[in-house]
Design an enzyme around this catalytic site. Structure first.
Site, short mmCIF file in Angstrom:
data_model
loop_
_atom_site.label_atom_id
_atom_site.label_comp_id
_atom_site.label_asym_id
_atom_site.label_seq_id
_atom_site.Cartn_x
_atom_site.Cartn_y
_atom_site.Cartn_z
N LYS A 1 6.52 4.16 16.63
CA LYS A 1 6.32 3.08 15.78
C LYS A 1 7.54 3.15 14.85
O LYS A 1 7.58 4.19 13.93
CB LYS A 1 4.90 3.27 15.08
CG LYS A 1 4.80 1.81 14.21
CD LYS A 1 3.41 2.13 13.62
CE LYS A 1 3.02 0.54 13.01
NZ LYS A 1 1.48 0.67 12.65
N SER B 1 6.29 5.67 8.34
CA SER B 1 5.56 5.15 7.18
C SER B 1 6.39 5.49 5.95
O SER B 1 6.98 6.49 5.75
CB SER B 1 4.23 5.96 6.97
OG SER B 1 3.77 5.77 5.80
N ASN C 1 5.34 6.12 3.10
CA ASN C 1 4.51 6.60 1.97
C ASN C 1 4.29 8.28 2.21
O ASN C 1 3.53 8.91 1.51
CB ASN C 1 3.08 6.07 2.04
CG ASN C 1 3.22 4.58 1.76
OD1 ASN C 1 3.93 4.14 0.86
ND2 ASN C 1 2.31 3.78 2.69
N THR C 2 5.09 8.86 3.13
CA THR C 2 4.97 10.31 3.21
C THR C 2 6.56 10.75 2.88
O THR C 2 7.39 10.19 4.02
CB THR C 2 4.59 10.61 4.56
OG1 THR C 2 3.17 10.38 4.50
CG2 THR C 2 4.71 12.30 4.75
N ASN D 1 6.54 -1.23 11.43
CA ASN D 1 5.61 -0.45 10.38
C ASN D 1 5.93 -1.48 9.04
O ASN D 1 6.53 -2.39 9.09
CB ASN D 1 6.09 0.94 9.94
CG ASN D 1 4.85 1.77 9.63
OD1 ASN D 1 4.15 1.24 8.77
ND2 ASN D 1 4.75 2.92 10.01
N PHE E 1 -1.30 8.47 4.35
CA PHE E 1 -2.06 9.24 5.51
C PHE E 1 -3.34 9.99 5.08
O PHE E 1 -3.41 11.03 5.13
CB PHE E 1 -1.09 10.15 6.10
CG PHE E 1 -0.06 9.60 7.04
CD1 PHE E 1 0.01 8.32 7.27
CD2 PHE E 1 1.00 10.49 7.16
CE1 PHE E 1 0.89 7.78 8.18
CE2 PHE E 1 2.01 9.61 8.17
CZ PHE E 1 2.12 8.43 8.63
N ASN F 1 0.90 -1.14 0.20
CA ASN F 1 0.13 -0.03 -0.09
C ASN F 1 1.01 1.23 0.03
O ASN F 1 1.72 1.45 0.58
CB ASN F 1 -1.00 0.15 1.05
CG ASN F 1 -0.28 0.68 2.43
OD1 ASN F 1 -0.22 1.78 2.45
ND2 ASN F 1 0.29 -0.15 3.15
#
Length: 356
Positions: free
Chosen positions: A215, A182, A184-185, A244, A121, A117
């Site tokens: 995390k 994460s 994805n940022t 994560n 966010f 994925n």
């Protein structure tokens, strides 16, 4: 065959994010019909005395929580409790609402029971989350709020961005987890450094007395990971959530590309071995010093028990709910209780770290 197993082939014909949104709507139904909610609770919620723990001032009647990313906007907290979770972690929530990354951004790897994925966010924002939590909190099980950083916020403004979210929500969660990991940022993982974590925890502790977690990424170099966790403990963190999603695309047989590039984070069974090894390392160094929460590839009681014996006090699942459906929670807890009893432990807390 369970209802979920009957509808799963139909769901898998849909794009994963659309299927997930349908599941969220279905899970909203029981709380609208009290009789159904009671029926679900009677079926799924079983109390096993040997699974009850008090951790960081919170009572967990079982150790299995839903990981952040499943209920991003706090839509189904009651329903998640109804199917047997011992706690829920909602989010990640950002200070300002944002749409996340372009769709499609979630892909199934069915044979490997894993997900890839790049959500980024997507969030209703802290004020939107506050409006929902005011209808729910305080609640019968602990609610954790996972806080992320807005994508368009400069790195130098990251601390303030986290602080605004925390201050908005601090009276409506039982613990707070800061997502610094994460993939994805853009630039987020750069915040996994000693100086920022020091500033983050000092800020958070000055604003709330509630437990604080960070995390971490499974892709961080081991020595750096140990140092960051050690410093976080020195600065007053309540615990570490490991791990994560991963950008180690060798974990999958056929990772998906966008515009010729691999993208997003990997979760599910493909992450199991990597995340387990990290918990083993963290447990060796820290399980007597802080609370460890294991997440990543946990799909049955054996997986959960292994992480517990490596030092985890709590575990979280997400991808396995997608593949196995809601009954997985009750199944893990029932079998985990049996394993603890068979091994001669009076309580789950007696089993934490015994393999180290």
């Amino acid at each position: 065959m369970s209802f979920y197993n009957r509808i799963r082939p139909l769901l898998y014909k849909l794009e994963p994010e659309k299927a997930h949104n349908i599941i969220i709507k279905i899970m909203n139904l029981p709380e609208k019909i009290p009789l159904f909610e009671s029926m679900f609770a009677n079926s799924y919620c079983k109390v096993y005395e040997n699974l009850i723990q008090n951790i960081n001032g919170m009572c967990f009647y079982n150790p299995v929580g839903i990981a952040s990313g499943f209920d991003k906007n706090g839509d189904i907290i009651r329903s998640l409790a109804t199917i047997g979770f011992g706690y829920v972690e909602i989010g990640s929530v950002t200070q300002m609402p944002q749409d996340g990354n372009p769709k499609p951004r979630v892909f199934r790897h069915v044979e490997e029971e894993s997900l890839q994925n790049s959500m980024g966010f997507n969030s209703i924002g802290a004020r939107g989350m506050l409006a929902k939590l005011k209808q729910t909190y305080p609640f019968c099980i602990p609610i954790g709020i996972n806080i992320g950083k807005n994508k368009n916020i400069a790195q130098g403004d990251s601390l303030k961005n986290y602080e605004l979210s925390l201050n908005t929500l601090k009276d409506y969660g039982d613990y707070f987890a800061f997502n610094l990991s994460s993939p994805n940022t853009p630039g987020l993982r750069e915040l996994q450094n000693e100086q920022f974590i020091k500033e983050l925890l000092e800020m958070a502790k000055s604003n709330t007395n509630k437990p604080l977690f960070i995390k971490i990424s499974p892709d961080i170099e081991i020595d750096s990971m140990i140092n960051i966790c050690e410093k976080a403990i020195d600065y007053g963190v309540s615990g570490i959530i490991a791990t994560n999603t991963s950008v180690d695309y060798n974990l999958l047989n056929n990772p998906i590309k966008k515009d010729g590039q691999y993208f997003g984070g990997i979760s599910g069974k493909a992450l199991k071995n990597k995340s387990t090894e990290i918990m083993k390392i963290l447990g060796k160094h820290f399980f007597k010093k802080t609370t460890l929460i294991a997440v990543g590839g946990i799909s049955n009681a054996n997986d959960a028990y292994e992480r517990i014996k490596f030092g985890a006090s709590l575990v979280q699942i997400l991808s396995s709910v997608v593949y196995e459906g809601p009954r997985i929670v009750a199944k893990i807890n029932q079998e985990l209780s049996q394993k603890i009893k068979s091994d001669g432990f009076n309580n789950i807390s007696d089993a934490i770290g015994v393999a180290i």
